[in-house]
Design a protein around this motif. Structure first.
Motif, PDB file in Angstrom:
ATOM      1  N   GLN A  76       0.838  -1.200   0.000  1.00 37.45           N
ATOM      2  CA  GLN A  76       0.000   0.000   0.000  1.00 37.45           C
ATOM      3  C   GLN A  76       0.875   1.252   0.000  1.00 37.45           C
ATOM      4  OE1 GLN A  76      -3.472  -0.194   0.082  1.00 37.45           O
ATOM      5  NE2 GLN A  76      -3.170  -2.395  -0.096  1.00 37.45           N
ATOM      6  N   SER A  77       0.263   2.363  -0.394  1.00 35.63           N
ATOM      7  CA  SER A  77       0.969   3.639  -0.367  1.00 35.63           C
ATOM      8  C   SER A  77       1.200   4.091   1.068  1.00 35.63           C
ATOM      9  CB  SER A  77       0.146   4.706  -1.085  1.00 35.63           C
ATOM     10  OG  SER A  77      -0.219   4.302  -2.376  1.00 35.63           O
ATOM     11  N   LEU A  78       2.247   4.874   1.259  1.00 35.21           N
ATOM     12  CA  LEU A  78       2.412   5.577   2.523  1.00 35.21           C
ATOM     13  C   LEU A  78       1.181   6.444   2.758  1.00 35.21           C
ATOM     14  CD1 LEU A  78       6.057   6.985   2.695  1.00 35.21           C
ATOM     15  CD2 LEU A  78       4.906   5.673   4.451  1.00 35.21           C
ATOM     16  N   ARG A  95       9.473  22.732   1.963  1.00 35.82           N
ATOM     17  CA  ARG A  95       8.351  21.951   2.474  1.00 35.82           C
ATOM     18  C   ARG A  95       8.104  20.682   1.680  1.00 35.82           C
ATOM     19  NH1 ARG A  95       3.029  25.117   3.002  1.00 35.82           N
ATOM     20  NH2 ARG A  95       2.462  23.160   4.005  1.00 35.82           N
ATOM     21  N   PHE A 152      12.403  11.120   7.067  1.00 33.34           N
ATOM     22  CA  PHE A 152      11.708  10.069   7.792  1.00 33.34           C
ATOM     23  C   PHE A 152      12.605   9.414   8.826  1.00 33.34           C
ATOM     24  CE2 PHE A 152       7.739   9.508   5.492  1.00 33.34           C
ATOM     25  CZ  PHE A 152       7.983  10.149   4.286  1.00 33.34           C
ATOM     26  N   LYS A 171      -6.891   5.279  -7.779  1.00 30.61           N
ATOM     27  CA  LYS A 171      -5.931   5.934  -6.923  1.00 30.61           C
ATOM     28  C   LYS A 171      -5.407   7.189  -7.618  1.00 30.61           C
ATOM     29  CE  LYS A 171      -4.238   1.656  -4.801  1.00 30.61           C
ATOM     30  NZ  LYS A 171      -3.050   0.784  -4.617  1.00 30.61           N
ATOM     31  N   TYR A 188       4.715  19.316  -7.743  1.00 33.24           N
ATOM     32  CA  TYR A 188       6.000  18.869  -7.215  1.00 33.24           C
ATOM     33  C   TYR A 188       6.057  17.351  -7.338  1.00 33.24           C
ATOM     34  CZ  TYR A 188       5.933  23.493  -5.047  1.00 33.24           C
ATOM     35  OH  TYR A 188       5.857  24.831  -4.829  1.00 33.24           O
ATOM     36  N   TYR A 195      11.507   8.826  -3.799  1.00 31.97           N
ATOM     37  CA  TYR A 195      12.138   8.421  -2.553  1.00 31.97           C
ATOM     38  C   TYR A 195      12.649   6.993  -2.719  1.00 31.97           C
ATOM     39  CZ  TYR A 195      10.116  12.413  -0.033  1.00 31.97           C
ATOM     40  OH  TYR A 195       9.791  13.673   0.402  1.00 31.97           O
ATOM     41  N   GLN A 221      13.768   3.615  -0.473  1.00 30.53           N
ATOM     42  CA  GLN A 221      13.595   3.017   0.850  1.00 30.53           C
ATOM     43  C   GLN A 221      14.275   1.662   0.889  1.00 30.53           C
ATOM     44  OE1 GLN A 221       9.508   2.353   2.065  1.00 30.53           O
ATOM     45  NE2 GLN A 221      10.056   2.351   4.233  1.00 30.53           N
ATOM     46  N   PRO A 231      11.943   6.018   4.136  1.00 29.75           N
ATOM     47  CA  PRO A 231      12.248   6.565   2.811  1.00 29.75           C
ATOM     48  C   PRO A 231      13.209   7.751   2.908  1.00 29.75           C
ATOM     49  CG  PRO A 231       9.873   6.287   3.119  1.00 29.75           C
ATOM     50  CD  PRO A 231      10.510   6.113   4.453  1.00 29.75           C
ATOM     51  N   LEU A 284       9.718   4.877  -4.253  1.00 31.09           N
ATOM     52  CA  LEU A 284       8.378   5.447  -4.144  1.00 31.09           C
ATOM     53  C   LEU A 284       8.321   6.774  -4.886  1.00 31.09           C
ATOM     54  CD1 LEU A 284       9.268   4.434  -0.946  1.00 31.09           C
ATOM     55  CD2 LEU A 284       6.808   4.606  -0.773  1.00 31.09           C
ATOM     56  N   ILE A 306       2.975  16.470  -4.945  1.00 31.19           N
ATOM     57  CA  ILE A 306       2.279  17.452  -4.132  1.00 31.19           C
ATOM     58  C   ILE A 306       1.503  18.377  -5.071  1.00 31.19           C
ATOM     59  CG2 ILE A 306       2.511  19.321  -2.453  1.00 31.19           C
ATOM     60  CD1 ILE A 306       5.162  18.131  -1.597  1.00 31.19           C
ATOM     61  N   PHE A 316      -0.830  21.495   1.225  1.00 31.45           N
ATOM     62  CA  PHE A 316       0.493  21.062   0.757  1.00 31.45           C
ATOM     63  C   PHE A 316       0.755  19.652   1.273  1.00 31.45           C
ATOM     64  CE2 PHE A 316       3.934  23.027  -1.479  1.00 31.45           C
ATOM     65  CZ  PHE A 316       5.067  22.309  -1.143  1.00 31.45           C
ATOM     66  N   LYS A 317       0.013  18.680   0.714  1.00 34.73           N
ATOM     67  CA  LYS A 317       0.084  17.327   1.219  1.00 34.73           C
ATOM     68  C   LYS A 317       0.731  16.403   0.205  1.00 34.73           C
ATOM     69  CE  LYS A 317      -3.615  15.948   3.222  1.00 34.73           C
ATOM     70  NZ  LYS A 317      -4.986  15.448   3.407  1.00 34.73           N
ATOM     71  N   THR A 318       1.687  15.603   0.662  1.00 37.31           N
ATOM     72  CA  THR A 318       2.388  14.678  -0.226  1.00 37.31           C
ATOM     73  C   THR A 318       1.562  13.415  -0.420  1.00 37.31           C
ATOM     74  OG1 THR A 318       4.512  15.488   0.602  1.00 37.31           O
ATOM     75  CG2 THR A 318       4.522  13.406  -0.601  1.00 37.31           C
ATOM     76  N   PHE A 376       1.769   9.614  -2.022  1.00 41.88           N
ATOM     77  CA  PHE A 376       2.775   8.633  -2.407  1.00 41.88           C
ATOM     78  C   PHE A 376       2.181   7.541  -3.289  1.00 41.88           C
ATOM     79  CE2 PHE A 376       6.503   9.660   0.115  1.00 41.88           C
ATOM     80  CZ  PHE A 376       5.986  10.480   1.110  1.00 41.88           C
ATOM     81  N   GLY A 377       3.026   7.016  -4.185  1.00 41.90           N
ATOM     82  CA  GLY A 377       2.714   5.771  -4.852  1.00 41.90           C
ATOM     83  C   GLY A 377       3.026   4.613  -3.917  1.00 41.90           C
ATOM     84  N   ALA A 378       2.627   3.410  -4.315  1.00 39.05           N
ATOM     85  CA  ALA A 378       2.796   2.242  -3.449  1.00 39.05           C
ATOM     86  C   ALA A 378       4.234   1.742  -3.426  1.00 39.05           C
ATOM     87  CB  ALA A 378       1.865   1.121  -3.898  1.00 39.05           C
TER      88      ALA A 378
END
Lengths: 114, 112
Positions: free
Chosen positions: A41-43, A100, A105, B2, B32, B36, B38, B44, B88, B92, B98-100, B102-104
């Motif tokens: 699953q996605s984060l 931003r 992490f 998604k 944006y 990432y 991981q 990540p 990943l 944004i 301003f929320k990131t 993510f892909g799986a």
């Protein structure tokens, strides 16, 4: 870049118990973020923790299940309450960089609920 | 559907191969675009960052953004076993906070 220490790194817990995850940052930050990473699953963002105010929870996550503390600008905790096997996941703490759009992490907490 | 789609793999390649990792998205407000990396049992870490469309190169890594097709790519040249990780994509929007997103993630294995 920010250095984030998160603990525990992993834990195995019994159904119905609670686990508190700690996150320590090496610099003062306004916002700290808690994510869940389930297999395949996605984060997913659980909530945003601001110092001195209530955390802001994303859709599908509630304070009773995931209470968060933010006592100062370098520390936060996430509690996973009344756990069930569905809560088995990796939980990650994160902060924004000076830009931003860049996130840093912690190493994550691998939680297994039996 | 998604907001961000990413093939989970796993993708297995021999050392030295060129790797192409991709994501598609549906929200035209994304401005944006990040990749990432991981490693196992780690959080990540930001690898590449691009604003709006275009290419960006950093050593063996090249990030491409095609906003007209809502498609982003990460290319790894001369892949090494140390590149074995989950990659990943993240995006944004310029609206709605301003929320990131993510892909799986795609698991990559580079074999020596």
């Amino acid at each position: 870049s920010a250095v984030i220490s998160q603990k525990p790194s992993r834990d195995i817990c019994q159904r119905g118990t609670s686990l508190t995850i700690q996150c320590q940052v090496d610099s003062q930050v306004t916002m700290m973020f808690w994510y869940r990473q389930q297999p395949g699953q996605s984060l997913t963002l659980i909530a945003t923790a601001n110092q001195g105010s209530e955390a802001t929870y994303e859709s599908g996550f509630v304070i009773d299940k995931f209470p968060i503390s933010r006592p100062n600008l370098t520390f936060s905790t996430l509690t996973v309450s009344n756990m069930s096997p569905e809560d088995s996941s990796i939980y990650l703490c994160s902060v924004e960089g000076p830009q931003r759009e860049k996130l840093f992490f912690g190493s994550g907490t691998q939680l297994s609920v039996l | 559907q998604k907001e961000v789609e990413q093939d989970p793999g796993p993708l297995s390649v021999p050392e030295g191969a060129i790797v192409s990792l991709n994501c598609t998205y549906s929200n035209s407000a994304f401005q944006y675009f990040m990749w990432y990396r991981q490693y196992s049992r780690k959080g990540p870490e930001l690898l590449m960052y691009t604003y709006s469309s275009g290419n960006k190169e950093d050593g063996r890594f090249t990030a491409q953004v095609d906003k007209s097709s809502k498609y982003i790519s990460l290319f790894i040249r001369d892949s090494q076993p140390s590149d074995s990780a989950t990659y990943l994509c993240a995006m944004i929007p310029n609206t709605g906070g301003f929320k990131t997103i993510f892909g799986a993630g795609t698991r990559l294995f580079v074999k020596a």
